[in-house]
Motif scaffolding. Structure first.
Motif, mmCIF file in Angstrom:
data_model
loop_
_atom_site.group_PDB
_atom_site.id
_atom_site.type_symbol
_atom_site.label_atom_id
_atom_site.label_comp_id
_atom_site.label_asym_id
_atom_site.label_seq_id
_atom_site.Cartn_x
_atom_site.Cartn_y
_atom_site.Cartn_z
ATOM 1 N N GLU A 35 -44.181 8.493 -4.961
ATOM 2 C CA GLU A 35 -44.919 9.747 -5.051
ATOM 3 C C GLU A 35 -44.417 10.605 -6.218
ATOM 4 O O GLU A 35 -45.211 11.254 -6.907
ATOM 5 C CB GLU A 35 -44.799 10.514 -3.735
ATOM 6 C CG GLU A 35 -45.595 9.895 -2.588
ATOM 7 C CD GLU A 35 -45.396 10.640 -1.277
ATOM 8 O OE1 GLU A 35 -44.417 11.422 -1.198
ATOM 9 O OE2 GLU A 35 -46.199 10.438 -0.344
ATOM 10 N N ALA A 36 -43.104 10.594 -6.436
ATOM 11 C CA ALA A 36 -42.556 11.336 -7.578
ATOM 12 C C ALA A 36 -43.037 10.741 -8.896
ATOM 13 O O ALA A 36 -43.364 11.477 -9.845
ATOM 14 C CB ALA A 36 -41.031 11.337 -7.518
ATOM 15 N N GLU B 285 -39.037 4.918 3.531
ATOM 16 C CA GLU B 285 -39.285 6.343 3.283
ATOM 17 C C GLU B 285 -38.845 6.729 1.863
ATOM 18 O O GLU B 285 -39.542 7.464 1.153
ATOM 19 C CB GLU B 285 -38.527 7.188 4.311
ATOM 20 C CG GLU B 285 -39.006 7.026 5.753
ATOM 21 C CD GLU B 285 -40.320 7.756 6.013
ATOM 22 O OE1 GLU B 285 -40.816 8.437 5.087
ATOM 23 O OE2 GLU B 285 -40.849 7.636 7.132
ATOM 24 N N HIS C 290 -41.116 8.231 -1.311
ATOM 25 C CA HIS C 290 -40.804 9.436 -2.079
ATOM 26 C C HIS C 290 -40.683 9.132 -3.572
ATOM 27 O O HIS C 290 -41.147 9.888 -4.425
ATOM 28 C CB HIS C 290 -39.508 10.055 -1.560
ATOM 29 C CG HIS C 290 -39.625 10.627 -0.182
ATOM 30 N ND1 HIS C 290 -40.750 11.307 0.254
ATOM 31 C CD2 HIS C 290 -38.754 10.627 0.876
ATOM 32 C CE1 HIS C 290 -40.573 11.691 1.510
ATOM 33 N NE2 HIS C 290 -39.366 11.288 1.909
ATOM 34 N N SER C 291 -40.065 7.990 -3.903
ATOM 35 C CA SER C 291 -39.913 7.608 -5.303
ATOM 36 C C SER C 291 -41.264 7.346 -5.962
ATOM 37 O O SER C 291 -41.530 7.790 -7.086
ATOM 38 C CB SER C 291 -39.022 6.364 -5.403
ATOM 39 O OG SER C 291 -38.909 5.949 -6.740
#
Length: 342
Positions: free
Chosen positions: A185-186, A178, A182-183
């Motif tokens: 996507e950032a 997860e 997130h990383s």
């Protein structure tokens, strides 16, 4: 003996008669040369009479000043937030643009590659998350089976501990997957933002005043290095403003809010009424010079902003002579366009 006496007489005659004559002739020639080298000091009337401050408003006194035409938004210097090679210029001087219209594009291939890498990392992290979820489900089932055995002697205590550890390990792998998602996507969002920043857009609806960048040239963040011309200059030219410099010695005479009369430099016969907009609150050193022989540059000026009609033939950056109404009972302003007094 006689010959010697005659030679002496000839020498005395030359010294007393010929030499003074030659000296007088030399003095006359020198005077002629000096007089012919003097500059022409004759006075000539100018072809165009300069504007007179006392006649700008009839008998009412006025204060003279020099001004510069500028956009109502002031001149906006366009820069870029990211460095790179310009690949395309979308506009040309004189064009009208709306807010958000593209002005020029910086090479975006590297940023697009970063977006592709971030998208691949997202896909990889999502696959790892699915694997972690499956492992967690299996570990939970196995742990549940061991925990539900009625006879504790059927399995060893170590096996029960191992099944519980497998559940915690699967949960940690799921959290890591997860976090990786997130990383990634950032990173993709950051690269997407940078991709948008590579297209430099107009901040307001304005006219393109100058374009000093061409495809293939390198641009730096914040503008040209070494104080060069800005990459682009834009401004809202509807309406136009005039920034008038008023000498600090004349500030107390100006009627704030009164109208002004302006004329293009060298066209005193063209007079245009300008309406007051505002006065800049900061008195600054004089920077708008008129090249007058008597002009002082060690003075400070108050800058008054006036609005002029757009159909009077004025251009941004053009110098003008301006006359602002003065208070009654004060002495008349000078007839010099630089605002100094006789």
């Amino acid at each position: 003996m006689l010959e010697t006496i005659m030679n002496r007489l000839r020498g005395v005659s030359f010294v007393r008669t010929i030499l003074p004559i030659l000296a007088v002739i030399a003095i006359i020639i020198a005077a002629i040369v000096v007089m012919s080298g003097q500059p022409d000091r004759s006075e000539e009337q100018p072809e165009i009479s300069p504007p007179k401050a006392t006649a700008a408003f009839g008998n009412q006194p006025s204060v003279a000043g020099s001004g510069v035409v500028e956009p109502s938004s002031e001149v906006i210097n366009i820069g870029t937030s990211l460095a790179g090679i310009v690949t395309k210029v979308y506009v040309a001087p004189g064009e009208q643009v709306s807010a958000g219209d593209p002005l020029f594009l910086v090479d975006d291939r590297a940023i697009r590659s970063q977006i592709s890498e971030a998208s691949a990392a997202i896909a990889q992290a999502r696959a790892a998350r699915e694997t972690a979820r499956a492992q967690l489900a299996t570990a939970r089932q196995q742990s549940s089976l061991y925990n539900n055995i009625e006879d504790p002697r059927a399995v060893s205590r170590q096996e029960v501990i191992d099944r519980s550890g497998a559940v915690r390990t699967a949960q940690a792998r799921l959290r890591q997957a997860e976090a990786d998602i997130h990383s990634a996507e950032a990173a993709r969002a950051r690269a997407t933002t940078d991709l948008g920043r590579l297209t430099v857009r107009a901040p307001i609806a304005a006219e393109i005043l100058s374009v000093n960048i061409r495809p293939g040239e390198y641009v730096n963040p914040g503008g040209p290095q070494g104080g060069g011309d800005p990459y682009m200059e834009i401004g809202n030219t509807e309406p136009l403003h005039i920034r008038i410099d008023i000498d600090e010695n004349e500030i107390g005479r100006v009627v704030m809010g009164a109208e002004a009369i302006v004329s293009p430099r060298g066209q005193a016969n063209q007079r245009v009424k300008a309406t007051f907009v505002r006065a800049e609150p900061l008195v600054t050193p004089k920077t708008s010079l008129t090249n007058s022989a008597t002009e002082r540059v060690d003075v400070r000026v108050l800058q008054l902003i006036y609005q002029i009609p757009t159909d009077q033939g004025f251009f941004v950056g053009q110098q003008v002579d301006a006359f602002v109404k003065a208070k009654n009972g004060t002495r008349n302003g000078s007839n010099k366009a630089d605002g100094t007094n006789d």
